[in-house]
Design an enzyme around this catalytic site. Sequence first.
Site, PDB file in Angstrom:
ATOM      1  N   THR A   1      91.870 108.038  63.313  1.00 30.22           N
ATOM      2  CA  THR A   1      90.542 107.695  63.820  1.00 30.22           C
ATOM      3  C   THR A   1      89.537 108.719  63.304  1.00 30.22           C
ATOM      4  O   THR A   1      89.686 109.915  63.548  1.00 30.22           O
ATOM      5  CB  THR A   1      90.541 107.681  65.356  1.00 30.22           C
TER       6      THR A   1
ATOM      7  N   TYR B   1      93.972 111.591  66.161  1.00 32.20           N
ATOM      8  CA  TYR B   1      92.606 112.077  66.018  1.00 32.20           C
ATOM      9  C   TYR B   1      92.576 113.195  64.983  1.00 32.20           C
ATOM     10  O   TYR B   1      93.605 113.791  64.655  1.00 32.20           O
ATOM     11  CB  TYR B   1      92.076 112.583  67.356  1.00 32.20           C
TER      12      TYR B   1
ATOM     13  N   GLN C   1      98.353 106.280  66.500  1.00 31.20           N
ATOM     14  CA  GLN C   1      96.974 106.657  66.195  1.00 31.20           C
ATOM     15  C   GLN C   1      96.818 108.155  66.412  1.00 31.20           C
ATOM     16  O   GLN C   1      97.304 108.699  67.409  1.00 31.20           O
ATOM     17  CB  GLN C   1      96.010 105.890  67.103  1.00 31.20           C
TER      18      GLN C   1
ATOM     19  N   HIS D   1      84.467 101.657  67.394  1.00 32.73           N
ATOM     20  CA  HIS D   1      85.145 102.225  68.560  1.00 32.73           C
ATOM     21  C   HIS D   1      84.838 101.416  69.816  1.00 32.73           C
ATOM     22  O   HIS D   1      84.694 101.971  70.915  1.00 32.73           O
ATOM     23  CB  HIS D   1      84.737 103.692  68.763  1.00 32.73           C
TER      24      HIS D   1
ATOM     25  N   SER E   1      98.099 105.526  71.249  1.00 29.64           N
ATOM     26  CA  SER E   1      97.054 106.540  71.134  1.00 29.64           C
ATOM     27  C   SER E   1      97.629 107.939  71.302  1.00 29.64           C
ATOM     28  O   SER E   1      98.553 108.152  72.091  1.00 29.64           O
ATOM     29  CB  SER E   1      95.983 106.303  72.205  1.00 29.64           C
TER      30      SER E   1
ATOM     31  N   ARG F   1      79.190 108.273  77.636  1.00 31.50           N
ATOM     32  CA  ARG F   1      79.492 107.045  78.374  1.00 31.50           C
ATOM     33  C   ARG F   1      79.131 107.292  79.832  1.00 31.50           C
ATOM     34  O   ARG F   1      79.825 108.006  80.557  1.00 31.50           O
ATOM     35  CB  ARG F   1      80.965 106.681  78.203  1.00 31.50           C
TER      36      ARG F   1
ATOM     37  N   TYR G   1      86.279 102.702  82.615  1.00 33.73           N
ATOM     38  CA  TYR G   1      86.648 103.360  81.356  1.00 33.73           C
ATOM     39  C   TYR G   1      86.859 102.342  80.246  1.00 33.73           C
ATOM     40  O   TYR G   1      86.399 102.525  79.110  1.00 33.73           O
ATOM     41  CB  TYR G   1      87.921 104.189  81.560  1.00 33.73           C
TER      42      TYR G   1
END
Length: 387
Positions: free
Chosen positions: A156, A130, A128, A276, A107, A165, A25
């Site tokens: 972000t 979103y 942070q 990112h 986060s 990914r 990850y």
Amino acid sequence: MPVITNIEDLKRIYERRVPRMFFDYAESGSWTEQTFRDNTNDFADIRLRQRVAIDMTGRTTNSKMIGQDVAMPVALAPVGLTGMQCADGEIKAAKAAELFGVPYTLSTMSICSIEDVAENTSKPFWLQVYTLKDDDFMQRLFDRAKAAKCSAAVITVDLQLLGQRHKDLKNGLSAPPKLTVKSVTNMMTKVQWGLGMLGTKRRFFGNIVGHAKGVKDPSSLGNWTNESFDQALDWDRIRQFRKMWDGPLIIKGILDVRDAREALNVGADAIIVSNHGGRQLDGALSSIRVLEEIVEAVGDKIEVHVDSGIRSGQDVLKALAMGAKGTYIGRAYIYGLGAMGQEGVTKALEVIHNELDLSMGLCGVTDVADLSRDNLLIPKGFAGEWG
């Protein structure tokens, strides 16, 4: 503790001690991972200009980021799932950052909650966030950050869609993770990690579960995650978030001069030039390659910070010499956290500080604020002649 001389030493220990699912990850990018590789390779293309017979005593890396004193212009970047790299990982990283004198950025997709981190630290940290659709959740998130005395919000803006990914899909890494026989078997070989996870009550997304509408337990988290990210995000929507948060604001995910100017117009105090970590648009340019153009366009009006690809104090030096006022490390401190917990994060910061301090001196600079392009040797055409 083994002798640690660079961040790669921590990475090797990290790989041995953390389950493959969580190592992959952190140590992966999207699609072909071209941008993920370019982030570090492009730093390596820049060389340093050595100077001699200059008084190198009295060096200092003390600086400011968005007006806040820092021991060096390096912050810990927001990293989701940090508490799965090491039990209570966000708390340990925040404590290490506080003791070292650099900012920690929590986060939204953390395992430990805002309140968990606030209860275990004494200095303000950054949050942070979103760009989610749910106004009620967003306002309460900002309110929780204010109650925890967070000293900055980092929005972000480059994750309206999730870049694919491959490693995460193959490992079943999602929110929450989909455990397979292979991943569970691998976890069982990581004894120290497993004992830590058994000893903590924090194993799920503490900022989401119990706070987002309809998310009362981990099983209901997946649908919320899939439906909450706002693909219709625009700058007017970011202005709405600016009204929800009246403290210092940093916008993360800028790679284009036009977007840098838009961030300036919505009232941000700083921007982070970032792709990112190569985990979103594969094929995008590295952060360091576009940094100078963005600094030239808006650097006299707004603080320009940078992340993605920083693995050493020399990388920090190069970014600062190209005009950045602050830098962020993500993987570099995660390696330390997974390797040795809080002590490992401290070691990562010590390594980067030592490299920055010594390299600065060998470049003939005694104050980090005096770094400039004159300290670098940059290949001709480094910024590229892109049509």
